[in-house]
Design a protein around this motif. Structure first.
Motif, short mmCIF file in Angstrom:
data_model
loop_
_atom_site.label_atom_id
_atom_site.label_comp_id
_atom_site.label_asym_id
_atom_site.label_seq_id
_atom_site.Cartn_x
_atom_site.Cartn_y
_atom_site.Cartn_z
N UNK A 1 37.24 -16.70 26.94
CA UNK A 1 37.93 -17.64 26.05
C UNK A 1 38.01 -17.10 24.62
N UNK A 2 37.35 -15.97 24.35
CA UNK A 2 37.32 -15.45 22.97
C UNK A 2 38.63 -14.76 22.63
N UNK A 3 39.20 -15.07 21.49
CA UNK A 3 40.40 -14.36 21.06
C UNK A 3 39.98 -12.94 20.64
N UNK A 4 40.78 -11.93 20.98
CA UNK A 4 40.31 -10.53 20.90
C UNK A 4 39.74 -10.12 19.54
N UNK A 5 40.36 -10.55 18.47
CA UNK A 5 39.92 -10.07 17.15
C UNK A 5 39.41 -11.23 16.31
N UNK A 6 38.49 -12.01 16.88
CA UNK A 6 38.08 -13.24 16.19
C UNK A 6 37.22 -13.00 14.95
N UNK A 7 36.64 -11.81 14.82
CA UNK A 7 35.85 -11.51 13.62
C UNK A 7 36.61 -10.45 12.81
N UNK A 8 37.10 -10.84 11.63
CA UNK A 8 37.94 -9.94 10.85
C UNK A 8 37.16 -8.71 10.38
N UNK A 9 37.88 -7.64 10.04
CA UNK A 9 37.22 -6.42 9.54
C UNK A 9 36.39 -6.73 8.31
N UNK A 10 36.93 -7.58 7.43
CA UNK A 10 36.21 -7.92 6.19
C UNK A 10 34.91 -8.64 6.54
N UNK A 11 34.98 -9.57 7.49
CA UNK A 11 33.77 -10.29 7.89
C UNK A 11 32.76 -9.36 8.55
N UNK A 12 33.26 -8.42 9.37
CA UNK A 12 32.33 -7.49 10.03
C UNK A 12 31.62 -6.63 9.00
N UNK A 13 32.39 -6.06 8.08
CA UNK A 13 31.78 -5.20 7.05
C UNK A 13 30.83 -5.99 6.17
N UNK A 14 31.27 -7.18 5.77
CA UNK A 14 30.46 -8.00 4.86
C UNK A 14 29.19 -8.48 5.54
N UNK A 15 29.31 -8.93 6.78
CA UNK A 15 28.13 -9.41 7.51
C UNK A 15 27.13 -8.29 7.70
N UNK A 16 27.63 -7.13 8.11
CA UNK A 16 26.73 -6.01 8.35
C UNK A 16 26.05 -5.57 7.05
N UNK A 17 26.83 -5.53 5.99
CA UNK A 17 26.28 -5.16 4.68
C UNK A 17 25.20 -6.17 4.26
N UNK A 18 25.54 -7.46 4.36
CA UNK A 18 24.60 -8.49 3.91
C UNK A 18 23.29 -8.41 4.70
N UNK A 19 23.40 -8.18 6.00
CA UNK A 19 22.19 -8.17 6.82
C UNK A 19 21.34 -6.92 6.59
N UNK A 20 21.94 -5.89 6.00
CA UNK A 20 21.12 -4.74 5.58
C UNK A 20 20.22 -5.16 4.42
N UNK A 21 20.58 -6.27 3.78
CA UNK A 21 19.79 -6.80 2.67
C UNK A 21 19.22 -8.17 3.04
N UNK A 22 18.83 -8.29 4.29
CA UNK A 22 18.36 -9.58 4.85
C UNK A 22 17.23 -10.18 4.00
N UNK A 23 16.40 -9.29 3.44
CA UNK A 23 15.24 -9.76 2.67
C UNK A 23 15.67 -10.67 1.51
N UNK A 24 16.83 -10.38 0.91
CA UNK A 24 17.34 -11.21 -0.19
C UNK A 24 17.53 -12.65 0.30
N UNK A 25 18.12 -12.78 1.48
CA UNK A 25 18.45 -14.11 2.01
C UNK A 25 17.20 -14.83 2.51
N UNK A 26 16.28 -14.05 3.09
CA UNK A 26 15.01 -14.64 3.54
C UNK A 26 14.25 -15.23 2.36
N UNK A 27 14.28 -14.50 1.25
CA UNK A 27 13.60 -14.96 0.04
C UNK A 27 14.24 -16.26 -0.47
N UNK A 28 15.58 -16.29 -0.45
CA UNK A 28 16.28 -17.50 -0.90
C UNK A 28 15.94 -18.68 0.02
#
Ligand code: PMP
Length: 360
Positions: free
Chosen positions: A244-271
């Motif tokens: 049921x998933x549409x083929x490109x449901x996660x945009x390139x910008x979201x993929x790059x941004x999500x991956x980047x942000x999670x490389x800095x997961x500690x920032x979000x854990x602290x928040x």
């Protein structure tokens, strides 16, 4: 005009016509404590590094349809067991939609305790399925007997359990959920949207349960604008849902941004840790105000009840003072005069408490 009403009545089901679109009130110039967002923006060094990452985006190409790099990073930081497969969604909203579409067939039932996250009902009805809500007890605990009776009677394809629950903020009893898992004829989805603020998770249970799915989102952690949700569960179920998933449901910008942000997961854990601490402070201050019933919370928001008949006036009064929270009065009889406030920055919480105190 008349003819379009006629055409609409002819082709759009009465159940859909009776629904309201999900309401999102405008919040410009208000202190925004209505939507369970993380109130902290990114430090400047993080924004700068992120912009450098975005320069590499190949926007002329479709995104990686499997979002492999992001998926593996999300599995790692969230602690998804090896045995489970995962699907990513454009927010966990989209994953709820995909789960319901997967089981859609005439007569199939979606079941959840109520009050809970309204999209389970909304998407079930939009998809043409029957939705059965089972009332929570007065203290917002699961009514286990009523749930088991309803499961026996309605044989639901999917049971949704928000853990912690929205809008009540509590964690349901773990043993009750385990009993439901054992008795449900189909899937049980444990929606852990508020996991960053709670002390328990059903992710480890994926090792031993074949009808359990666990939903996570990065929204409450601090990435609500990016729209990334994760569904984890047995490969056999996820292979069906994947259709049921549409083929490109996660945009390139979201993929790059999500991956980047999670490389800095500690920032979000602290928040998240700061927000948990602020939740305790805010709870204490609300409990000290006269006439309120304040409910305990394992999430980043607090539900409270104002004196009878005052819900609407307090909500509007807060808005006139520049503070937007969520008015739940009217959404269900058990939520009469109930309001829900998201934990904000200390100064936002203080402004909210001061305005509320002046209105009681
Ligand atoms: N599940 C629950 C229990 C929620 O409260 C919400 C958001 N209010 C969601 C899922 C959806 O979140 P998102 O689509 O941002 O991941």
């Amino acid at each position: 005009m008349t003819s379009s009403t006629h055409r609409i009545n002819r082709f759009i089901r009465a159940q859909l016509r009776a629904l309201q679109a999900y309401p999102v009130p405008p919040a410009a110039d208000l202190i925004k404590l209505d939507a369970m967002e993380n109130p902290y923006s990114w430090p400047e060094w993080l924004v700068n590094d992120w912009l450098i990452t975005l320069r590499g985006a190949a926007l002329n190409r479709y995104p990686d349809p499997a979002a492999r790099a992001l998926k593996s990073r999300m599995r790692g930081v969230l602690g998804v067991p090896e045995a489970a497969d995962v699907i990513l969604g454009n927010g966990s909203d989209e994953l709820i939609q995909m789960i319901i579409q997967t089981v859609a067939a005439p007569g199939h039932v979606i079941l959840a305790p109520e009050p809970t996250f309204v999209m389970y009902r909304q998407i079930a009805v939009v998809t043409g399925l029957d939705f059965q809500g089972v009332p929570l007890r007065e203290d917002f605990a699961l009514d286990t007997d009523a749930m088991l009776d309803a499961i026996t009677t309605h044989q639901p394809a999917v049971v949704f359990l928000a853990y912690p629950n929205n809008p009540t903020g509590n964690l349901f009893d773990r043993e009750a959920i385990e009993t439901i898992l054992a008795c449900a004829p189909g899937l049980v989805v444990v929606d852990e949207a508020y996991a960053p603020f709670a002390d328990d998770s059903f992710l480890p249970d994926l090792e031993s349960s074949d009808n359990l799915l666990v939903l996570r989102t990065l929204s409450k952690l601090g990435l609500a604008g990016v729209r990334l949700g994760l569904l984890a569960g047995a490969g056999a179920w996820l292979a069906e849902i994947e259709k049921t998933r549409l083929p490109y449901n996660i945009s390139s910008i979201d993929q790059l941004t999500g991956e980047f942000a999670l490389r800095h997961y500690a920032v979000f854990e602290e928040q998240a840790k700061t927000i948990r601490h602020q939740r305790g402070e805010l709870l204490g201050r609300l409990q000290a105000l006269p006439g309120l019933t304040v409910y305990p919370s394992a999430a980043n928001f607090i539900l409270f009840r104002v004196p009878p008949g005052r819900g609407g006036a307090v909500f509007e009064g807060l808005k006139s003072n520049g503070i937007l929270i969520k008015n739940l009065a009217g959404s269900a009889p058990v939520l009469a005069d109930c309001l829900r406030v998201t934990v904000g920055k200390p100064e936002e919480n203080a402004a909210f408490v001061a305005a509320l105190a002046s209105l009681l």
